[in-house]
Scaffold this active site. Structure first.
Site, short mmCIF file in Angstrom:
data_model
loop_
_atom_site.label_atom_id
_atom_site.label_comp_id
_atom_site.label_asym_id
_atom_site.label_seq_id
_atom_site.Cartn_x
_atom_site.Cartn_y
_atom_site.Cartn_z
N ASN A 123 -5.89 5.35 5.95
CA ASN A 123 -6.97 5.35 4.96
C ASN A 123 -6.38 5.70 3.60
O ASN A 123 -5.78 6.76 3.43
CB ASN A 123 -8.01 6.41 5.38
CG ASN A 123 -9.19 6.49 4.45
OD1 ASN A 123 -9.18 5.94 3.35
ND2 ASN A 123 -10.22 7.21 4.87
N HIS A 126 -14.69 -0.48 3.64
CA HIS A 126 -13.47 0.17 3.15
C HIS A 126 -12.24 -0.56 3.67
O HIS A 126 -12.24 -1.08 4.80
CB HIS A 126 -13.48 1.62 3.64
CG HIS A 126 -12.48 2.51 2.98
ND1 HIS A 126 -12.36 2.63 1.61
CD2 HIS A 126 -11.53 3.33 3.51
CE1 HIS A 126 -11.41 3.50 1.34
NE2 HIS A 126 -10.89 3.94 2.47
N GLN A 165 -6.42 8.09 -3.08
CA GLN A 165 -7.31 7.36 -3.99
C GLN A 165 -8.10 8.30 -4.88
O GLN A 165 -8.49 9.40 -4.46
CB GLN A 165 -8.26 6.48 -3.17
CG GLN A 165 -9.16 5.56 -3.98
CD GLN A 165 -10.03 4.70 -3.07
OE1 GLN A 165 -9.78 4.58 -1.87
NE2 GLN A 165 -11.05 4.08 -3.65
N CYS A 176 -9.73 0.73 -3.19
CA CYS A 176 -9.11 0.92 -1.88
C CYS A 176 -8.38 -0.34 -1.44
O CYS A 176 -7.36 -0.28 -0.74
CB CYS A 176 -10.14 1.34 -0.84
SG CYS A 176 -11.47 0.15 -0.57
N TRP A 233 -7.60 6.92 1.10
CA TRP A 233 -8.06 8.19 0.56
C TRP A 233 -7.01 9.28 0.80
O TRP A 233 -7.05 10.33 0.17
CB TRP A 233 -9.36 8.62 1.23
CG TRP A 233 -10.57 7.85 0.79
CD1 TRP A 233 -10.62 6.84 -0.14
CD2 TRP A 233 -11.91 8.03 1.26
NE1 TRP A 233 -11.91 6.38 -0.27
CE2 TRP A 233 -12.72 7.09 0.58
CE3 TRP A 233 -12.50 8.88 2.19
CZ2 TRP A 233 -14.09 6.99 0.81
CZ3 TRP A 233 -13.86 8.77 2.43
CH2 TRP A 233 -14.65 7.83 1.73
#
Length: 509
Positions: A287, A263, A101, A107, A289
Site C-alpha cells: 500500500n 486504491h 503518500q 496512489c 500509504w
C-alpha cells in the site's frame, strides 16, 4: 495532408538509445537544459528557482488544499526544513519502504513507483543518481520520463511545499532523504501541477517510467493461465500494479478487511507453498500509504502462518506496519479489479528467453472531416480513418493460448495540464487484407468483419489488446468512437516474428 483513406505503412520503432528523444539523449522538457542551468547557477553562486514551475500556488493547483491552507504553504529547500540535519537524494539505496503518500491522491503514481524500485537499471534511467546536495549543489535537480514515444529530461528546483515545517505531499520515512519528494515534483511539472496528479491509472506512470509494453488483465475475466503469467512477469523483471474497486463510499474508505476502496497497490511478490498438504498460492502487495494492510487469511497476524514450514515462514512473513502483506490469490482476484503489467519486452506472455518480440510504432492523427471517421457504426465514414498495413511472418502455434501480437493505441494530450486534456473514446479494428492497394474504400469495410479488435472503446489514455493472428497481410484501423473528433495518437505493435512493410509512404513524411 494525405488523401482520405490512404493506406499507411507502419514505421518500425528503431532504437533511440543514442538518438534525440532516446534514453541516452532525452529531449529537454520545456527547452530547459540541466547542464547549462547548473553551470550558470554555480558560476554566479545562485540557488536555482524554476520559472516554468515556480514555487507558488499555481504549481500546487486547485482542489487539493483549502484557501486557508494554501495561504499557510511555505516552499522550503530541504536544508531549511525543520528536523532535516543532512539532506541527501538517496540514503542506503532506494526501496518502496522509503516513503509514504501525502494528502495528494496520487496512489496510482506511487504504486507504480513502488514497483519501479525493484528494477534498479530502469530506476537509474528515471532518477539520475549522480545528483547530490553536496558537490556543485545549486538547488537544481532533474528526472527523466518517457512521454508518448520519447524520453524527456525534466528540470526542477528543490523548493518543496510545506505546512508547519512538514511536507504536505509524499514524504520519506527518513527525514533526510528526498528522492521521492523531488521525483513527485518533477512528475507534477510534467502533468501541469500537483493537483493534476489527483486520480489516475497505474498504467500511465508505469509507461512513463519505462517506455515499455503495457498489458492490462481484467480480473473479472482473467485468462486461464493468469497465475503462470504473473509468475513469468515477475521473473522477466516486469513492473506490476493493481487496483481495488471504487464503491459508493467516500474516497479512501478502509474496508473491514483492511483494503482501501478505489486504491492502487504495488504487486511485490508471488509465492506457492505447502499448507496442510496442499499448495496455496499467495500474492504480496504494498500500500503506497506505507501503512494499512489486508486483515484476512495470510495477513501478518494470520494463524495460518503457523501451518507452513519454518523456512517459508522465515522467508515470507514480516510482521510490520509497513503497508505490505500477503493474501490468497483467489481473494486477490475477487477484491482487485485489474492487473497492470509493464515491461521492456513481453516475454512473460510466452516465457521464452531471449526476447523474440519486435516493436513497431507510428504517430498518427484523426482530423475532423478528413481522417476522423468514427467507429464501424459509421459505415459511410469509417474508411477515412488512418489505415495501417502490415504483413506478418513467423511460426504459428496451434495452441489458442499462445498470443503472438500486441496492439496499442495511445491518444496524445492536446494540453499541458493533465486534467484538462480531452480524452475521446478510442479503439481499433484489424482486418485481413485481400490484395495490395493504397486505399481501402467504404465498400471493403462494409463487406468484412474484423479478425480482431479492441474489446471496447475507452475514454482512456491507452487501449490495448493481446491476441493471436496467423501469418498473413492485415490492415489496422485506429479510430475514435464518434466521427469528427480531432486528436493525435501513437500506434504500437509488438509482434513475435517478422513484421514487414515497415516504412512510411513518402507523401506522408
Amino acid at each position: 495532408m494525405p488523401p482520405p483513406g490512404v493506406c499507411l505503412n507502419i514505421l518500425e520503432a528503431r532504437s533511440k538509445q543514442n538518438g534525440h528523444g532516446g534514453s541516452k539523449n532525452p529531449e529537454k522538457f520545456l527547452q530547459q537544459d540541466y547542464e547549462q542551468l547548473k553551470q550558470y547557477c554555480n558560476i554566479r553562486g545562485l540557488r536555482y528557482i524554476d520559472e516554468r514551475f515556480p514555487p507558488d500556488r499555481n504549481s500546487i493547483g486547485a482542489g487539493i488544499l483549502s484557501p486557508s491552507d494554501l495561504d499557510r504553504v511555505v516552499w522550503l529547500r530541504p536544508a531549511k526544513i525543520p528536523n532535516v540535519a543532512n539532506p541527501c537524494l538517496i540514503i542506503d539505496g532506494i526501496s518502496r519502504f522509503d516513503f509514504g503518500q501525502g494528502i495528494l491522491g496520487d496512489c496510482w503514481f506511487l504504486a507504480s513507483l513502488g514497483s519501479l524500485t525493484f528494477q534498479s537499471d530502469i530506476l537509474k534511467q528515471v532518477v539520475p543518481v549522480e545528483q547530490t546536495f553536496q558537490e556543485s549543489y545549486c538547488g537544481l535537480f532533474h528526472f527523466r520520463f518517457w512521454r508518448f514515444g520519447g524520453w524527456v529530461d525534466v528540470v526542477i528546483d528543490d523548493k518543496l511545499p510545506t505546512i508547519n515545517g512538514r511536507l504536505i505531499f509524499v514524504h520519506s520515512k527518513d527525514p533526510n532523504e528526498f528522492w521521492p519528494a523531488l521525483l513527485e515534483k518533477a512528475y507534477a511539472k510534467v502533468c501541469g501541477s500537483y493537483a493534476d496528479m489527483n486520480a489516475g491509472s497505474p498504467a500511465e506512470a508505469l509507461m512513463d517510467f519505462t517506455g515499455g509494453v503495457h498489458v492490462t488483465v481484467q480480473l473479472s475475466d482473467p485468462p486461464q493461465n493468469l497465475w503462470e503469467l504473473i509468475i513469468r512477469a515477475g521473473q522477466s523483471k516486469s513492473l506490476m500494479s493493481s487496483g481495488t474497486l471504487q464503491g459508493e463510499t467516500p474516497a479512501n474508505t478502509v474496508l473491514s478487511n483492511g483494503l482501501v476502496e478505489g486504491h492502487a497497490y504495488t504487486i511485490t511478490g508471488v509465492k506457492e507453498m505447502l499448507h496442510q498438504g496442499n499448495v496455496v498460492r499467495l500474492v504480496r502487495l504494498w500500500n503506497p500509504w506505507g501503512k494499512g494492510e489486508w486483515k484476512g487469511d495470510w495477513s501478518d497476524g494470520s494463524p495460518l502462518w503457523r501451518t507452513v514450514s519454518a523456512e517459508d515462514r522465515k522467508l515470507c512473513l514480516s510482521v510490520a506496519e509497513d503497508g505490505e502483506f500477503w493474501m490468497p490469490f483467489k481473494d486477490f482476484c475477487s477484491f482487485f479489479t485489474d492487473l497492470d503489467i509493464c515491461c521492456l519486452c513481453p516475454s512473460f506472455l510466452d516465457g521464452e528467453q531471449p526476447c523474440k518480440w519486435r516493436t513497431s510504432m507510428f504517430e498518427g492523427r484523426w482530423v475532423s472531416g478528413v481522417t476522423a471517421g468514427g467507429c464501424m457504426n459509421y459505415k459511410d465514414t469509417f474508411w477515412i480513418n488512418p489505415q495501417f498495413r502490415l504483413k506478418l511472418h513467423g511460426d504459428f502455434s496451434e495452441n489458442a493460448n499462445d498470443k503472438n501480437i500486441f496492439v496499442s493505441v495511445t491518444q496524445k494530450p492536446d494540453k499541458r495540464r493533465r486534467q484538462k486534456c480531452r480524452k475521446f473514446h478510442i479503439g481499433f479494428s484489424v482486418f485481413e487484407r485481400t490484395k495490395p492497394t493504397r486505399k481501402f474504400p467504404a465498400a471493403f469495410f462494409k463487406s468484412r468483419t474484423p479478425v480482431a479488435q479492441s474489446k471496447r472503446f475507452l475514454d482512456a489514455r491507452e487501449v490495448m489488446e493481446v491476441f493471436r493472428l496467423k501469418p498473413a497481410e492485415y490492415l489496422i484501423v485506429p479510430s475514435t468512437f464518434g466521427p469528427n473528433e480531432t486528436a493525435s495518437f501513437l500506434l504500437t505493435i509488438v509482434y513475435k516474428g517478422e513484421l514487414c512493410f515497415a516504412s512510411v509512404s513518402p507523401e506522408l513524411r
